[in-house]
Design a protein around this motif. Structure first.
Motif, PDB file in Angstrom:
ATOM      1  N   ALA B 216       0.837  -1.205   0.000  1.00 14.01           N
ATOM      2  CA  ALA B 216       0.000   0.000   0.000  1.00 14.01           C
ATOM      3  C   ALA B 216       0.873   1.257   0.000  1.00 14.01           C
ATOM      4  O   ALA B 216       0.630   2.180  -0.784  1.00 14.01           O
ATOM      5  N   THR B 217       1.889   1.285   0.854  1.00 15.13           N
ATOM      6  CA  THR B 217       2.778   2.448   0.890  1.00 15.13           C
ATOM      7  C   THR B 217       3.437   2.666  -0.460  1.00 15.13           C
ATOM      8  O   THR B 217       3.446   3.774  -0.992  1.00 15.13           O
ATOM      9  N   SER B 219       2.533   1.612  -3.361  1.00 15.41           N
ATOM     10  CA  SER B 219       1.616   1.939  -4.455  1.00 15.41           C
ATOM     11  C   SER B 219       1.178   3.388  -4.400  1.00 15.41           C
ATOM     12  O   SER B 219       0.829   3.971  -5.418  1.00 15.41           O
ATOM     13  N   SER B 220       1.191   3.982  -3.213  1.00 18.71           N
ATOM     14  CA  SER B 220       0.758   5.377  -3.154  1.00 18.71           C
ATOM     15  C   SER B 220       1.899   6.330  -3.494  1.00 18.71           C
ATOM     16  O   SER B 220       1.708   7.521  -3.570  1.00 18.71           O
TER      17      SER B 220
END
Lengths: 343, 330, 293
Positions: B216-217, B219-220
């Motif tokens: 998630a980190t 991908s952002s």
């Protein structure tokens, strides 16, 4: 009706140990810390039988201290913890085997010099749940239930991977036949793929054994996945409590809201620019919390009143508690954007 | 745009008593100016060793045994340590998970930053100090002119990481390798730092390799993504595309393991088994023993396949009709 | 995963990698065996006054005395065969060193772990006593005690234990204090297991590594301390000389060319102590996580 498990106005302070040396240093003009640290401040939590309560918060919020008090490892400074109406501590010692704990770090929570089978059998044998003669069989049964080869019982912890060790730690806790399981960040130190395995195992065993759980984690998506209700802690206090789904949908406290917004989400659009909405500032030291509402210095919705008057935790909706003067208007403002994605 | 960093067939090995560990195996990628590249994998995937290799920081018994690393057109593999040291910090810098390990507890931040500056360029004390305060300001340290006189222990964990980032930024390096820089931080602090890192990359043109276990980190933050498993890159492509439509079964497993995308309380689609040890890798595809779409031909190492600006290393990639013809032929 | 391997097996296979340590261990074992079986190995019982003849006194190595056999290392001023006297002396030295070491280990460990585990006032009192004792030399304390208690093996062992237990207490306390905070102790307390079970089944086994290291060094120290006391004439009776007394006996003759009376027992003592220390060093290195490969 009394709750199955009740943490009643529990506080826990840590006073600095002042030694003779410190006293001399203070006399000579050095700064010696004498303030005590209020790690947990008048927290009340209730769990119904079979329910899982997620306890979330950032480091230093007191969630682990509260977990240790709930587990009977640490006596509270004030307040009581009771299971089925019976206090967990008797004369400062844990008086029940019905509460068991799974710790965060499976590398530290298993005795490195004891065979894992013995580690699992030790408690049940000591408390007469199983005879020494039948202990081997009992251990095999639990190894199989947590997905380990019973032949591994004769090995030492260093021969296992992190995920396997956490399975052993779960077997040790469950072999005591507890009614309440306290999980303190049980998957925080595991790799993503192993974390999924342990979460699945946890969910299955919880269903099979009808366990009541206090699940402590800093990871909001994990808590969302496993808990029915959740409580959010900030600087030693519960700032919000309610049904998990509802809390994610419409947070009633600005801190919950900001926390949800801070969690990085899986981004699937190649062109999307993710918008971060970081909470301003740092978590204040619990040694000198700010006056009024503890969150006011970082709050995006702060009003004059917040700096003067600390809000009490109150029921803002049915079965929904928040410690904010303006929860109602926050709920009205509606949904947070915490979603993963549904395939 | 030109590539600032080109890595081809990089291979790093460790000679241990138990045998040779190939922690980085045929890793290739290109990094453009201002780009943030995500390097994702679990522990033991070789992602951190890849980062160390780029800076020439692999300590014996480990060493780079093959491939090439071209930084701004200069080949780094084979350069003597003295020259690598001259470039390290100046052209390529690294940020670690634990800033405590990189900061000297006995020196003030000012002293440490000045030393880092003087190691590479001559400037007056006044100019150097101005520069230090400027970068501290840029990474979001409030009141940097006063805080620069403080010692590391006087900063919180998040602030310490900012100081480490500021030191990495001192020389405006072309590339920053960030190894799990926000893993030890709270989410609210992590969000602040992610936010600042992205604007830094955009403003200064510094390219970044963001090494993390957290999809998630990454991908952002990152536009492109490399997924590593057992020392090999198993998939590469645009972040959103890879996450939406993974080719490699391991990538898919990583995504479906995330509780964030599952329905609460439902079983996660887990990957069975555990990461293999580098000392006992299966003969072919290292993921085969854990893979549900593995076939007999998976006991041969799959070649990399490419199309539409993405790459994968699998005989039976997902999302394509039928088995990969190249894989089936082998 | 490797096949079942107990910590001891792992330890031994790592130990074998240091050849010097293995050699030292062999030396220690051989010396211990020789000393233990001394009556069966040596030609003479040096403690039996009837065997001794003053005519044989202070003879050089190789002298064939009244017994009809060659004195390989010469004889001492009482006419004892020096080889026999050394092995018998070694026996006493090792016996006293071991006994003192083991008793000091047991006593010190109990004090240290009790202080760390119970905490509070007991901790302060016990550890202040230990600190006080560590602050002046062990030999001084041993001297005073031997002077007070008089001569004899029991008295000597008591003095050595009193002088040395504090090192064990310090080490055990430090180790237990560190282990006490670890999660597996917390897990045992959370089960809950009784305090006795936690202390003996979990805390103690995990504090052993540093204690074993200190034990090897302290046994060597006890042996040399005993030798020192005997040298000063405060150790054992003259009729049953230990190594220290043998050295002392030869001392007046050192300058008159009869070097062997002091030198050979001295060499035996040095070899033993160096060998024990080498074994101890290797054990310490193996227990040190920072040196772990």
């Amino acid at each position: 009706m009394t709750a199955f498990f009740r943490i009643d106005r529990v506080s826990r302070a840590f006073a600095p140990e002042i030694t003779l040396g410190d006293r001399i240093a203070a006399k000579l003009g050095a700064r010696v810390e004498t303030r005590s640290l209020q790690a947990v401040n008048a927290v009340t939590l209730e769990l119904a039988k079979g329910e899982t309560l997620g306890l979330v918060g950032e480091s230093g919020c007191g969630k682990s201290t509260l977990g240790r008090v709930a587990a009977g490892i640490l006596p509270p400074s004030s307040g009581t913890v009771a299971l089925d109406g019976k206090p967990v501590l008797l004369n400062g010692r844990k008086a029940t085997t019905r509460i068991q704990t799974v710790f965060q770090d499976p590398f530290a929570s298993l005795d490195p010099r004891m065979k894992v089978g013995e580690t699992v059998a030790e408690g049940p044998v000591a408390h007469g749940l199983v005879s020494q003669a039948k202990a081997g069989e009992y251990v095999s049964e639990w190894f199989a239930r947590v997905g380990l080869d019973p032949a591994f019982a004769g090995r030492y912890p260093h021969q296992f991977s992190g995920g396997q060790r956490q399975r052993i730690a779960i077997a040790r806790a469950l072999a005591m036949k507890p009614d309440l399981l306290i999980c303190d960040e049980p998957v925080a130190s595991l790799d993503v793929s192993i974390q999924a395995q342990i979460l699945n195992l946890f969910l299955h065993l919880r269903r099979e054994l009808n366990l009541t759980c206090l699940f402590i984690s800093h990871d909001l998506s994990v808590v969302r996945h496993v808990s029915d209700r959740m409580a959010v802690m900030y600087l030693g206090r519960v700032v919000e409590q309610g049904e998990t789904a509802q809390l994610f949908e419409t947070p009633a406290h600005p801190y919950t809201r900001a926390l949800l917004a801070s969690v990085p989400k899986l981004t699937l659009d190649d062109e999307a620019i993710v918008h971060f909405e970081p909470i301003e500032g740092e978590i204040p030291s619990p040694l000198s919390p700010p006056p009024g509402c503890h969150f006011s210095p970082r709050c995006a919705f702060v009003q004059e009143r917040c700096r003067r008057e600390a809000p009490e935790l109150r029921e803002v909706q049915e079965r929904r508690f928040a410690a904010c003067h303006f929860s109602e208007s926050l709920i009205e403002q509606g949904s947070s954007d915490f979603k993963g994605f549904d395939r | 745009m030109t590539a600032v960093l080109e890595v081809r067939d990089l291979r790093t090995e460790f000679n241990t008593r138990a045998g040779v560990i190939r922690a980085v195996d045929d890793v290739s990628f290109t990094l453009k100016r201002g780009e943030i590249l995500g390097l994702v994998g679990e522990s033991g995937s070789g992602k951190s060793v890849t980062g160390f290799s780029l800076l020439g920081l692999v300590d014996p018994p480990g060493r780079i045994t093959g491939g090439s690393i071209r930084l701004n057109g200069t080949e780094l593999v084979g350069l003597p340590q003295s020259e690598l040291r001259a470039r390290r910090g100046k052209e390529i810098a690294m940020i670690f998970q634990d800033p405590i390990a990189t900061l000297n507890p006995l020196l003030t931040i000012r002293k440490q930053m000045m030393m880092a500056l003087e190691a590479h360029q001559h400037m007056t004390t006044k100019a150097a100090e101005t520069r230090c305060i400027e970068v501290l300001q840029r990474v979001g340290i409030p009141d940097p002119a006063a805080r620069i006189k403080a010692y590391p222990h006087e900063f919180s964990g998040g602030m310490r990481q900012r100081v480490a980032i500021a030191i990495a930024l001192l020389h405006d390096p072309a590339v920053i390798v960030a190894d799990e820089p926000t893993t030890a931080l709270d989410v609210s602090i992590q969000a602040q730092i992610l936010h600042e890192m992205r604007s830094l990359a955009a403003e200064t043109g510094t390219a970044m390799i963001w090494i993390s276990h957290d999809l998630a980190t990454v991908s952002s933050l990152a536009k492109r993504l490399l997924v590593m498993y057992a020392g090999k890159v198993v998939e590469e492509g645009a972040t959103g595309t890879v996450l939406r439509d993974p080719r490699h079964p391991y990538t898919r497993g990583l995504i479906t393991s995330l509780p964030a995308i599952a329905k609460p309380g439902e079983d996660l689609l887990q990957i069975p088994g555990t990461t293999p040890s580098f000392l006992s890798l299966p003969p072919g595809c290292p993921f085969a023993p854990r893979c549900e779409s593995a076939e007999a031909s998976c006991d041969k190492m799959p070649e990399t396949a490419q199309s539409d600006e993405r790459m994968w290393r699998c005989h039976y990639p997902l999302g394509l009709s039928g088995p990969d013809p190249r894989g089936a032929q082998q | 995963m490797s096949e079942q391997q107990s910590p001891f097996r792992r330890f031994w296979s790592e130990f074998q990698e240091n050849r010097f340590a293995v050699l030292a261990l062999i030396v220690v074992v051989v010396m211990a065996l020789l000393a233990f079986f001394a009556p069966h190995v040596v030609p003479q019982n040096p403690y039996d006054l009837e065997n001794l003849s003053l005519l044989d006194a202070r003879r050089p190595p190789g002298f064939v005395g009244s017994g009809g056999y060659s004195h390989l290392l010469g004889t001492d001023p009482q006419g004892r065969d020096l080889l026999s006297a050394i092995l018998y002396g070694l026996r006493i030295s090792i016996l006293i060193g071991l006994a003192a070491g083991v008793v000091a280990l047991a006593l010190g460990t109990t004090v240290g772990i009790a202080a760390a585990y119970v905490g509070g006032r007991l901790e302060s009192v016990l550890m202040r006593i230990v600190d006080l004792q560590l602050s002046f030399p062990a030999i001084l304390l041993a001297l005073v005690l031997v002077a007070l208690l008089g001569q004899g093996k029991g008295q000597l062992i008591t003095a050595l234990v009193a002088a040395q237990y504090a090192y064990f207490a310090r080490t055990a306390y430090g180790a237990a204090k560190g282990e006490r905070r670890k999660d597996y102790i917390e897990a045992a307390l959370a089960t809950p297991l009784s305090g006795r079970q936690v202390a003996f089944r979990h805390l103690l086994p995990n504090c052993l590594p540093p204690l074993i290291v200190v034990a090897t060094v302290q046994i060597a120290n006890a042996i040399s301390l005993e030798a020192t006391l005997s040298f000063l004439g405060l150790g054992l009776p003259v009729t049953e000389p230990s190594l220290g007394m043998l050295i002392s006996n030869g001392f007046p003759y050192m300058m008159s060319g009869r070097y062997w009376i002091s030198v050979y027992p001295g060499i035996a003592l040095i070899i033993l102590i160096v060998a024990i220390n080498m074994v101890g060093d290797q054990i310490r290195d193996q227990f040190n996580p920072r040196l772990r490969k």
